[in-house]
Design an enzyme around this catalytic site. Structure first.
Site, PDB file in Angstrom:
ATOM      1  N   ARG A 114       0.859  -1.172   0.000  1.00 55.18           N
ATOM      2  CA  ARG A 114       0.000   0.000   0.000  1.00 55.18           C
ATOM      3  C   ARG A 114       0.901   1.231   0.000  1.00 55.18           C
ATOM      4  O   ARG A 114       1.991   1.214   0.587  1.00 55.18           O
ATOM      5  CB  ARG A 114      -0.928   0.037   1.229  1.00 55.18           C
ATOM      6  CG  ARG A 114      -2.062  -0.977   1.200  1.00 55.18           C
ATOM      7  CD  ARG A 114      -3.093  -0.626   0.138  1.00 55.18           C
ATOM      8  NE  ARG A 114      -4.281  -1.469   0.205  1.00 55.18           N
ATOM      9  CZ  ARG A 114      -4.440  -2.598  -0.474  1.00 55.18           C
ATOM     10  NH1 ARG A 114      -3.452  -3.037  -1.245  1.00 55.18           N
ATOM     11  NH2 ARG A 114      -5.548  -3.299  -0.382  1.00 55.18           N
ATOM     12  N   GLU A 141      -2.712   8.585  -3.579  1.00 52.37           N
ATOM     13  CA  GLU A 141      -3.164   7.731  -4.673  1.00 52.37           C
ATOM     14  C   GLU A 141      -4.622   8.040  -4.987  1.00 52.37           C
ATOM     15  O   GLU A 141      -5.431   8.088  -4.051  1.00 52.37           O
ATOM     16  CB  GLU A 141      -3.007   6.260  -4.278  1.00 52.37           C
ATOM     17  CG  GLU A 141      -3.287   5.287  -5.403  1.00 52.37           C
ATOM     18  CD  GLU A 141      -3.019   3.847  -5.002  1.00 52.37           C
ATOM     19  OE1 GLU A 141      -3.960   3.029  -5.097  1.00 52.37           O
ATOM     20  OE2 GLU A 141      -1.891   3.544  -4.574  1.00 52.37           O
ATOM     21  N   HIS A 160      -1.591   0.990  -9.543  1.00 48.74           N
ATOM     22  CA  HIS A 160      -2.263   0.077  -8.617  1.00 48.74           C
ATOM     23  C   HIS A 160      -3.054  -0.991  -9.377  1.00 48.74           C
ATOM     24  O   HIS A 160      -4.272  -1.103  -9.245  1.00 48.74           O
ATOM     25  CB  HIS A 160      -3.186   0.835  -7.654  1.00 48.74           C
ATOM     26  CG  HIS A 160      -3.506   0.041  -6.417  1.00 48.74           C
ATOM     27  ND1 HIS A 160      -3.907   0.629  -5.246  1.00 48.74           N
ATOM     28  CD2 HIS A 160      -3.481  -1.291  -6.168  1.00 48.74           C
ATOM     29  CE1 HIS A 160      -4.132  -0.307  -4.329  1.00 48.74           C
ATOM     30  NE2 HIS A 160      -3.874  -1.485  -4.877  1.00 48.74           N
TER      31      HIS A 160
END
Length: 321
Positions: free
Chosen positions: A237, A265, A284
């Site tokens: 993450r 993000e 991602h």
């Protein structure tokens, strides 16, 4: 779930008719409702017994119905991490099982880890830029062979990454998890061993969940212990890495980075990470491949069959108290 109970809704982000192996509608009172994060709920959340969280829709959508789900028994994510639903956990009643998607993302995430690592080491981003300008960028580039790799976060995804490293003739693969243990492949070190392990690694892979204990795990001290020329690969993450500290290191040219996740993000336009030297960014997509849907469907169907049969669910991380 007892077969004499009243009807209970199952909220699915995938149409029920597309999921092979689901219990038939009406079995044990189950009604299937389709909700993939749209503005309108498919039914009263108070009637939902089994909630499959929409995939990759963010925290706001994931937790929006939770407070009203007064009858929910199971919250099933389709991601390995659960950080996007944890803000809503305090609103859940006691006895709710929170399950993750272990077994769904290992293949895809491990594939991307190897792709990012190889692309960074072998200079693929530079070749693509060279092709755009018709420039022949010949030369010698680092190989993964003979490199020392450190996997930080040795759960099922970390193990899948090591499986795919096996043919590449790495000099060493070291493993780190929250606590030490021994696996079939060898020793897994505790997080407390990181200071001694980091200076020995040519490639450091982050595949740990985001928890209070891993927030900014890769901080200035962590990054500073990495050897000159090492590569940081983050498929965990974004907030596992301290972005400001990483920028200082990559802008100096001391280390490189391959990032499938960032903090913030999505990475906004104009952010210095976009053009930082030695940084490769993917948006991602570790789990977003053709391998996702078949595995997600099998997980959902299997969990609901277990629920109807009164069997223990898999991937239960904890039950609310």
């Amino acid at each position: 779930m007892r077969r004499d109970e009243t009807t209970a809704d199952v909220w699915l982000p995938i149409p029920a008719e597309e999921i092979e192996g689901l219990p038939e509608p009406g079995t044990a009172g189950l009604n299937y409702r389709l909700w993939d994060g749209g503005p309108d709920f498919p039914a009263d959340p108070a009637h939902c017994a089994f909630y499959v969280v929409p995939y990759m829709k963010g925290t706001e959508i994931a937790v929006r119905p939770l407070a009203a789900m007064t009858s929910v028994r199971v919250v099933q994510t389709l991601s390995a991490g659960i950080d996007h639903v944890t803000p809503g956990i305090p609103s859940l009643r006691p006895g709710v099982a929170l399950c993750n998607a272990k077994g769904v993302h290992e293949a895809s995430t491990a594939e991307l880890t190897l792709a990012l690592t190889l692309a960074s080491l072998r200079g693929i981003p530079g070749f693509v830029r060279g092709q755009d300008t018709e420039e022949w960028r010949a030369g010698f580039y680092p190989a993964l062979a003979d490199k020392s790799v450190l996997i930080v976060g040795y759960g099922s995804i970390g193990a899948a990454i090591e499986d795919r490293l096996a043919p590449f003739e790495c000099a060493r693969v070291a493993r780190v998890a929250r606590s030490a243990r021994t696996t079939a492949r060898g020793q897994v070190h505790a997080l407390t061993d990181l200071p001694a392990l980091l200076p020995e690694a040519d490639v450091v892979v982050l595949s740990t969940p985001l928890t209070p204990g891993t927030l900014h795990l890769a901080d200035a001290g962590f990054l500073g212990r990495m050897k000159d020329g090492a590569l940081l690969v983050n498929v965990a993450r974004g907030p596992v890495v301290d972005t400001a500290a990483l920028l200082k290191e990559v802008e100096s040219g001391r280390i490189g980075a391959a990032l499938d996740v960032t903090d913030p993000e999505p990475l906004p336009a104009g952010h210095p990470l976009w053009h930082a030297p030695g940084v490769l960014i993917s948006p991602h997509v570790g789990g977003s491949t053709s391998a996702f849907m078949p595995r997600a469907k099998r997980l959902i169907a299997g969990q609901l069959r277990r629920l109807v049969a009164g069997e223990e669910l898999v991937n239960v991380l904890f039950t609310t108290g």
